[in-house]
Scaffold this active site. Structure first.
Site, short mmCIF file in Angstrom:
data_model
loop_
_atom_site.label_atom_id
_atom_site.label_comp_id
_atom_site.label_asym_id
_atom_site.label_seq_id
_atom_site.Cartn_x
_atom_site.Cartn_y
_atom_site.Cartn_z
N LYS A 109 0.82 -1.22 0.00
CA LYS A 109 0.00 0.00 0.00
C LYS A 109 0.85 1.27 0.00
CE LYS A 109 -4.37 -1.63 1.41
NZ LYS A 109 -5.47 -1.69 2.35
N LYS A 190 -4.49 -11.18 -6.35
CA LYS A 190 -5.69 -11.52 -5.58
C LYS A 190 -6.85 -10.59 -5.97
CE LYS A 190 -5.17 -8.66 -1.49
NZ LYS A 190 -4.94 -8.44 -0.10
N LYS A 193 -10.64 -5.08 -3.57
CA LYS A 193 -11.46 -3.91 -3.85
C LYS A 193 -10.61 -2.70 -4.23
CE LYS A 193 -12.52 -4.67 0.98
NZ LYS A 193 -13.46 -4.93 2.01
#
Ligand code: TYM
Length: 327
Positions: A109, A190, A193
């Site tokens: 992230k 993966k 969202k």
């Protein structure tokens, strides 16, 4: 009784990975279990306040629609039990910056960002506080969260070593299939969202036609055999896992049935199975959406029950760490 605790972030819509990897199992294992919409975790990256409010409610509704029953388990919103912030602080003084920097999710992230919030680095400590505050034995999660649960174990063990036996040391559990659902357009990544891949992500609330379209356009390979081989055939293997999850049939049985029938027929069966798998959730969600008072009542009840467990743990933690009692 085995106490289970798990959480899900209200950022973006709930997708098939969340459902197959975690939520479906929460429903099957809900007695004496605690499930949480982790709104404080959703604040670690930039967000819109009004959206956070709306998504927190929506996600709680989706969890009820998935089959969580407030009579059998505790369902609540993380920030409604503020003691988690106090335990996070205490654990911040146990966890090290080095181990937090090594977390895969933090690295992913933070990659390419000019600056990241201290909250993003501290994210796993807040997660550890969630888990430890509720005397959790098992944490049912998808594969991507195992590392965070391992850190929780390390922190709890270190705490107990330093201050005496106070915290329950939990362990992660993952489902036999569905622990890592892949993106339909990039079956090496993966399903997520945050990734900008709307065609590759099946949302739990997607209408049947949308689900079918996404499955039919899923990336496969240039062969014709339906065979489970993650290295050579990641797309087909992902679809096989999904069919297995949705039909509760083992992968070898599905390989035998669809092996030589062609990808078109196989994808048709996957789409149909996923539509049926998700249909009850979508239908129940729309019923619940008509009665917004119901979800508010459930969450208030959940927070009250969660708070009782949390405050007993915090009393032990305060006594063990030498914080001066109030009275
Ligand atoms: P979150 O919101 O990203 O995901 C919720 C759950 O869904 C699982 N999951 C998947 N499983 C299989 N395949 C996928 N593609 C997939 N994507 C997501 C996740 O593993 C997770 O179980 N940090 C957590 C939330 C959290 C938490 C906790 C979890 C906060 N506190 C305490 C357990 C215990 C998270 O971001 O999950």
């Amino acid at each position: 009784m085995t106490r289970r605790f798990s959480g899900i972030k209200p950022s973006g819509e709930m997708h098939l990975g969340n459902y197959a990897g975690a939520v479906r199992r929460w429903v099957d294992l809900q007695d004496d279990s605690i499930y949480c919409v982790v709104d404080l975790h959703a604040m670690t990256v930039p967000y819109e306040p009004a959206e956070l409010t709306a998504e927190t409610r929506r996600l709680a509704m989706l969890l009820l629609a998935s089959g969580l029953d407030p009579e059998r388990c505790i369902l609540f919103v993380q920030s409604h039990v503020p003691l988690v912030a106090e335990l996070t602080w205490v654990l911040n003084c146990i966890a090290t910056v080095g181990e937090l920097r090594r977390m895969t999710q933090f690295k992913e992230k933070g990659r390419g960002q000019e600056s990241v919030s201290a909250g993003l680095l501290d994210y796993p400590v807040l997660m550890a506080a969630d888990i430890l505050l509720y005397d959790t034995d098992e944490v049912p999660v998808g594969e991507d969260q195992i590392q965070h649960v391992e850190l929780t174990r390390d922190v709890a063990t270190r705490f107990n070593h330093r201050f005496g036996d106070t915290l329950v040391v939990p362990k992660a559990t993952v489902p036999p299939v569905g622990a890592r659902v892949k993106d339909l357009q990039d079956p090496t990544a993966k399903m997520s969202k945050s990734v900008d891949s709307p065609q590759g992500t099946i949302l739990v609330l997607d209408e049947p036609a949308r689900i079918t379209k996404k499955v039919k356009s899923a990336v496969t390979d240039s062969e014709t055999e339906v065979r489970f081989d993650v290295g050579a055939k990641p797309g087909i293997s992902n679809l096989l896992s999904l069919l297995s999850v949705a039909t509760a049939r083992p992968v070898p049985e599905l390989e035998a049935e669809y092996g030589t029938g062609g990808y078109g027929t196989f994808k048709g069966a996957v789409a149909e199975a996923l539509v049926e798998y998700l249909r009850p959730v979508r239908e129940r969600y729309h019923e619940l959406a008509a009665d917004p008072g119901e979800v508010t009542r459930c969450l208030a009840l959940g927070a009250e029950k969660a708070e009782a467990i949390a405050s007993a743990t915090m009393d032990r933690v305060r006594a063990a760490t030498g914080l001066l009692p109030l009275r």
